[in-house]
Design a protein around this motif. Structure first.
Motif: not given
Length: 119
Positions: A104-119
């Motif tokens: 699990k990486v803190p900057w993304a959710d699952g298989k989404r190719p977009v970071t949380k900050a950009f979403a």
């Protein structure tokens, strides 16, 4: 050219202050240009020394198993240039789940190719 190199080196400092990722560090920054003259930045992300991968299912840290091929995560543009975080995700040999899972990486959710900050 020297100006680009100095600016790219400072970009990691800016990213650490604006979007610090616990357990990970920003590495090399590359400016890529295509035939049209459009550019984009790729920022390598690496795990900090001693940081164990976290199981994406149960959230417990475990020993690393191996690495997958690097993925690109779309990040917020800097000075009008698209930015991508590049990271080869580790697999975790989870003792709680009993399976091998991707970390699990803190900057993304699952298989989404977009970071949380950009979403």
């Amino acid at each position: 050219m020297v100006l680009y190199v100095r600016w790219l080196m400072r970009l990691t400092t800016i990213l650490n202050r604006v979007y610090n990722i616990p357990g990970f560090a920003y590495g090399k920054v590359r400016l890529l240009e295509n035939a049209n003259g459009d550019g984009r930045l790729e920022v390598q992300v690496r795990p900090r020394a001693g940081n164990r991968p976290i199981c994406s299912v149960c959230g417990t840290p475990g020993p690393g198993y191996d690495r997958l091929k690097p993925r690109r995560f779309q990040f917020e543009p800097v000075l009008g240039l698209p930015v991508a975080l590049v990271y080869g995700m580790r697999r975790v040999n989870c003792s709680r789940c009993g399976k091998i899972k991707v970390e699990k990486v803190p900057w993304a959710d699952g298989k989404r190719p977009v970071t949380k900050a950009f979403a």
